[in-house]
Design an enzyme around this catalytic site. Structure first.
Site, PDB file in Angstrom:
ATOM      1  N   GLY A  56      61.128  84.746  39.117  1.00 57.78           N
ATOM      2  CA  GLY A  56      61.706  85.408  37.953  1.00 57.78           C
ATOM      3  C   GLY A  56      61.748  86.919  38.090  1.00 57.78           C
ATOM      4  O   GLY A  56      62.726  87.568  37.714  1.00 57.78           O
ATOM      5  N   LYS A 115      72.769  76.783  36.875  1.00 52.72           N
ATOM      6  CA  LYS A 115      73.663  77.288  35.839  1.00 52.72           C
ATOM      7  C   LYS A 115      74.115  78.723  36.068  1.00 52.72           C
ATOM      8  O   LYS A 115      73.317  79.590  36.407  1.00 52.72           O
ATOM      9  CB  LYS A 115      72.976  77.190  34.476  1.00 52.72           C
ATOM     10  CG  LYS A 115      72.681  75.765  34.033  1.00 52.72           C
ATOM     11  CD  LYS A 115      72.055  75.745  32.654  1.00 52.72           C
ATOM     12  CE  LYS A 115      71.845  74.317  32.163  1.00 52.72           C
ATOM     13  NZ  LYS A 115      71.264  74.306  30.791  1.00 52.72           N
ATOM     14  N   ARG A 153      49.900  81.195  47.172  1.00 45.42           N
ATOM     15  CA  ARG A 153      49.633  82.387  46.369  1.00 45.42           C
ATOM     16  C   ARG A 153      48.211  82.917  46.594  1.00 45.42           C
ATOM     17  O   ARG A 153      47.987  84.123  46.533  1.00 45.42           O
ATOM     18  CB  ARG A 153      49.876  82.091  44.889  1.00 45.42           C
ATOM     19  CG  ARG A 153      51.366  82.015  44.562  1.00 45.42           C
ATOM     20  CD  ARG A 153      51.623  81.648  43.129  1.00 45.42           C
ATOM     21  NE  ARG A 153      53.042  81.725  42.829  1.00 45.42           N
ATOM     22  CZ  ARG A 153      53.619  81.123  41.799  1.00 45.42           C
ATOM     23  NH1 ARG A 153      52.889  80.414  40.966  1.00 45.42           N
ATOM     24  NH2 ARG A 153      54.912  81.237  41.582  1.00 45.42           N
ATOM     25  N   GLY A 188      61.798  79.630  44.270  1.00 48.86           N
ATOM     26  CA  GLY A 188      61.003  78.493  44.722  1.00 48.86           C
ATOM     27  C   GLY A 188      61.617  77.623  45.798  1.00 48.86           C
ATOM     28  O   GLY A 188      61.013  77.375  46.843  1.00 48.86           O
TER      29      GLY A 188
END
Length: 387
Positions: A366, A190, A34, A343
């Site tokens: 996200g 999920k 980053r 990720g």
């Protein structure tokens, strides 16, 4: 969005919100990706003759309380070495002052009360730190916080940094005017966390591949036994609806035909490759099998655009990484423009030196998922409003 690259900032103070939330262990940075992604924007501002104040969060400290373990001091030191100049850390807003050619980092923005709740007073103070406010932290663009959205709306001049622009353009190529066939590969534990993404993508894609625990839920919905695998029994009907929706829209939604199983998820486990109809009652599905790898490769070979977020199995634990690596290799060697986000997906292409063969490597997990879900990202909406 107004772009920083187009602005004349000589002699001015530029405030840049970046995502410098790097992983650390015992005060040492373990992965500086980053920071490397942020460097071009910092260098651009300095070369334009500006003084630079950087803003970022790090970890999850108690808001409003200083904690040494969450300090940005190691980031400042690392950044200083990369820039070849000292980079100081300002503990208080009143200390955040620079001359042209200087660079400093405001201490972890989450040490300041009101950041998460987008407090207007804090947002104004951040906006007033400089002449130009640059939002370049795509990884936090889905959060309406003081440094990501509030300050953008209150700054004298607000614009998007080069990293933010490249992220928006890359996802624009996927979502707005893709070359077809367009494929989406969505992995993860999920279905419940990816329902919105899957339903939105079905309106856009020609091929949808699901991996990990999500695929287990779809297999169970088809009537297959998944043994002790992770899956969501209360979402079987939802999975059936998605499969029917794909069928109605003519979207290919292939599922594994064989899988890799083991008694438990642990490194070095004895694994067995079986057909999906033969998963043992006392074993769990932890990866796709070789026939499924070949099936997916064949389906994806003609794709022109691919967005990939999430692994095929328990990628972080060998020997259950092979399906994800095989998929990554196929994408790298294919003809499609591939956007990689999330990720584990990014970790895979970097670990196996495949990143340079992909179209774009996203910095936002996200944020990229919310874009794929069709949501408006607060930071982008603020930048567009200010343009």
């Amino acid at each position: 969005m107004k772009k920083f690259v187009d602005l004349d900032v000589r002699g001015k103070t530029v405030v840049i919100r970046q995502d410098l939330n790097v992983p650390m262990k015992n005060g040492t940075i373990t992965n500086d990706k980053r920071i490397r992604a942020a460097l071009p924007t910092v260098k651009m501002a300095l070369e334009k003759g500006a003084g630079v104040i950087l803003i970022s969060h790090l970890g999850r400290p108690v808001e409003g309380e200083y904690a040494e373990e969450f300090s940005l001091k190691p980031v400042a030191e690392h950044l200083g070495k990369a820039l070849g100049m000292p980079v100081s850390v300002a503990r208080e807003l009143s200390e955040a002052k620079v001359q042209p050619g200087q660079c400093l980092i405001l201490e972890n923005i989450r040490f300041f009360k009101g950041e998460k709740k987008n407090d207007p007073e804090l947002a104004q103070k951040l906006a007033d730190l400089g002449d130009v406010y640059v939002m370049d932290a795509f990884g936090t663009a889905h959060r309406a916080q003081a440094s990501t959205e509030g300050a953008v709306r209150r700054a004298k001049i607000a614009c998007a940094g080069p990293l933010m622009v490249s992220e928006v353009e890359a996802f624009g190529r996927v979502l707005n005017a893709p070359k077809r066939p367009l494929a989406a590969i969505i992995g993860g534990a999920k279905v419940s966390t990816k329902l919105g993404v899957l339903n939105n993508l079905l309106e856009k894609v020609d091929i949808l591949i699901v991996g990990g625990g999500i695929a287990n839920t779809f297999l169970a919905a088809m009537g297959h036994s998944v043994g002790t695998s992770l899956y969501e029994p209360d979402l079987l009907e939802e999975a059936r609806k998605i499969m029917q929706k794909a069928k109605d829209k003519g979207c290919k939604l292939p599922l594994p035909v064989d899988v890799v199983t083991a008694k438990e998820l642990a490194s070095g486990q004895k694994s067995t490759e079986v057909a999906v109809e033969q998963v043992p009652a006392d074993a769990m599905i932890l990866d796709i099998g070789s026939k499924t790898e070949a099936l997916y490769a064949d389906i994806l070979k003609d794709a022109k655009t691919v967005v990939w977020n999430g692994p095929m199995g328990a990628f972080e634990t060998e020997p259950f990484h092979k399906g994800t690596v095989a998929l990554a290799t196929d994408l790298a060697n294919g003809q499609a423009f591939v956007v990689v986000g999330g990720g584990d997906s990014v970790a895979c292409v970097e670990k196996y030196a495949l990143a340079d063969k992909m179209g774009y490597i996203s910095t936002g997990g996200g944020a990229s998922l919310e874009l794929l879900e069709g949501k408006e990202l607060p930071a982008i909406a603020a930048l567009e409003a200010r343009s």
